[in-house]
Design a protein around this motif. Structure first.
Motif, PDB file in Angstrom:
ATOM      1  N   GLY A  91      33.845  43.837  67.955  1.00 18.00           N
ATOM      2  CA  GLY A  91      32.770  43.082  67.335  1.00 18.00           C
ATOM      3  C   GLY A  91      31.868  43.984  66.511  1.00 18.00           C
ATOM      4  N   ARG A  92      30.904  43.358  65.835  1.00 14.16           N
ATOM      5  CA  ARG A  92      29.932  44.112  65.034  1.00 14.16           C
ATOM      6  C   ARG A  92      28.539  43.654  65.421  1.00 14.16           C
ATOM      7  NH1 ARG A  92      31.574  48.442  62.049  1.00 14.16           N
ATOM      8  NH2 ARG A  92      31.725  47.790  59.861  1.00 14.16           N
ATOM      9  N   PHE A  93      27.597  44.582  65.340  1.00 16.23           N
ATOM     10  CA  PHE A  93      26.207  44.275  65.639  1.00 16.23           C
ATOM     11  C   PHE A  93      25.329  44.909  64.575  1.00 16.23           C
ATOM     12  CE2 PHE A  93      22.084  44.806  67.655  1.00 16.23           C
ATOM     13  CZ  PHE A  93      21.888  43.548  68.220  1.00 16.23           C
ATOM     14  N   ARG A 101      26.746  48.481  63.706  1.00 17.28           N
ATOM     15  CA  ARG A 101      27.490  49.216  64.714  1.00 17.28           C
ATOM     16  C   ARG A 101      28.704  48.411  65.152  1.00 17.28           C
ATOM     17  NH1 ARG A 101      22.558  51.249  68.720  1.00 17.28           N
ATOM     18  NH2 ARG A 101      21.567  52.702  67.226  1.00 17.28           N
ATOM     19  N   THR A 102      29.766  49.133  65.482  1.00 18.68           N
ATOM     20  CA  THR A 102      30.942  48.483  66.057  1.00 18.68           C
ATOM     21  C   THR A 102      30.793  48.468  67.567  1.00 18.68           C
ATOM     22  OG1 THR A 102      32.339  49.237  64.236  1.00 18.68           O
ATOM     23  CG2 THR A 102      33.446  48.561  66.250  1.00 18.68           C
ATOM     24  N   VAL A 103      31.004  47.305  68.164  1.00 18.00           N
ATOM     25  CA  VAL A 103      30.800  47.138  69.603  1.00 18.00           C
ATOM     26  C   VAL A 103      32.030  46.479  70.216  1.00 18.00           C
ATOM     27  CG1 VAL A 103      28.295  46.975  69.384  1.00 18.00           C
ATOM     28  CG2 VAL A 103      29.692  44.896  69.277  1.00 18.00           C
ATOM     29  N   ARG A 104      32.080  46.475  71.508  1.00 17.36           N
ATOM     30  CA  ARG A 104      33.171  45.809  72.196  1.00 17.36           C
ATOM     31  C   ARG A 104      33.083  44.305  71.969  1.00 17.36           C
ATOM     32  NH1 ARG A 104      33.478  46.363  78.610  1.00 17.36           N
ATOM     33  NH2 ARG A 104      31.681  44.957  78.377  1.00 17.36           N
ATOM     34  N   GLY A 105      34.214  43.679  71.717  1.00 18.21           N
ATOM     35  CA  GLY A 105      34.245  42.240  71.505  1.00 18.21           C
ATOM     36  C   GLY A 105      33.836  41.475  72.749  1.00 18.21           C
TER      37      GLY A 105
END
Length: 369
Positions: A91-93, A101-105
């Motif tokens: 995911g993206r935040f 930032r790229t984050v865990r889905g």
């Protein structure tokens, strides 16, 4: 000269999912009924825009078969099919300063499904099951009056002579309670506690705006992203993969996080959304094949001035003031905001319709004795 009055056993006010499903149930029993809808179309908050054979949901788009048995059964019985919401990948935040930032889905549980052909396919199939002469669009109700053992409704504008009058033994009010209380004159007046309960019942989605951008290729998936994103900056606050089932076009769909009073200028808002998508997903996101946008706060047959403030959480819905009907059962509440379970969802709309039809049948049978 007054127009002749029409008489039916059951009158349904509102052609959204709850009203259409009530009509579907009544048509299966060969009941004498009529459905009137203020808009030029049926479906209510179910609305899709079509592009290259794909229908983008600009209203409700999800259902959960594991916990929504009515929706699952209806979709199956109507010969429709669903497919799982795409959630595989990261995911993206987006932070308030615009940094991404790229984050865990965050996969939803239970698994979320979309309907092939969009939720509009459900509306079309229900309409096919209902006799054409029993549905009338462009029929806004301005007055509901109890007259003895029956109810008379007037169609038109309050400050003008009614365009039509219809009498029924039982009326199913398949509208959001707040919309009904704010736009329809009731005679006799509803009690003050009931009116206040209706006005306090927020209309789900009425303060929201939804956006969908369609692309030839799912470039975010190819980059290992799920399409899911959340933003503290906006204008979109929440984004998901809104693609066709296993083929193009592919889409990114989201909810505008700005309050309704800041969404009055459409063109700069859409430009800001494209810029935001590019920042989150890369330059290709700024060049969609098609863009669709729907602001429900500007829909007069959905929202009232009370609905302009966004909801921060899902309300707990129930029949207004705990009453499923009034006027000795002659006026029955339906619509998802009056559901006893899963209010605000499509499942709640179906459940409220089932309850309303049962109460109306009992009412009509009692009056015919």
């Amino acid at each position: 000269m007054d127009k002749p009055e029409e008489t039916v056993e059951t009158l349904i006010i509102g052609g959204g999912l709850s009203g259409l499903y009530a009509a579907h149930l009544l048509s299966r029993t060969k009941a004498c009924f009529l459905l009137v809808e203020a808009r030029e179309r049926t479906g209510g908050r179910i609305l899709c825009s079509e592009f290259q054979g794909y229908a983008s949901d600009l209203g409700p788009s999800w259902y959960w078969p594991e916990i929504q048995p009515r929706m699952a059964h209806l979709i199956h019985s109507l010969g429709l099919e669903g497919y799982r919401q795409h959630e595989e990948g990261l995911g993206r935040f987006q932070l308030s300063d615009g940094a991404v930032r790229t984050v865990r889905g965050l996969a939803m549980e239970p698994r979320t499904w979309r309907l092939s052909g969009g939720m509009a396919a459900l509306v079309r199939r229900l309409r096919d099951e209902i006799p054409e002469h029993t549905v009338r669009c462009n029929h806004p109700v301005c007055r509901i009056e109890k007259q003895g053992r029956s109810v008379q409704i007037s169609v038109g504008e309050l400050d003008r002579e009614p365009r039509a009058r219809i009498r029924a033994h039982c009326v199913i009010l398949a509208l959001p309670p707040r919309l009904a209380a704010a736009t329809i004159l009731f005679d006799p007046d509803l009690s003050h506690p009931l009116t206040q309960a209706m006005l306090r019942t927020g209309t789900w989605m009425a303060g929201q705006a939804k956006f969908c951008a369609l692309y030839e290729a799912p470039f975010w998936r190819q980059a290992g992203l799920s399409g899911q994103a959340f933003s503290e900056r906006g204008p979109l606050g929440e984004i998901h993969d809104g693609s066709n089932n296993g083929q193009g076009p592919y889409g990114l769909t989201g909810f505008v996080g700005l309050p309704a009073v800041r969404r009055s200028h459409r063109r700069p808002l859409l430009e800001a959304i494209r810029d935001q998508l590019a920042r989150i997903y890369g330059d290709p996101a700024a060049q969609p094949l098609a863009v669709f946008y729907q602001d429900w706060a500007h829909e007069r047959f959905t929202a009232t001035p009370y609905d302009q403030a966004p909801m921060v959480e899902h309300p707990v819905y129930q029949p207004p003031e705990g009453r499923a009907s009034i006027w000795e059962g002659a006026l029955v509440f339906a619509g998802t905001e009056t559901a006893e379970e899963q209010g605000g969802y499509l499942e709640g709309a179906l459940g409220a319709a089932e309850r309303a039809v049962l109460l109306c049948r009992e009412n009509v049978e009692e009056r015919s004795l």
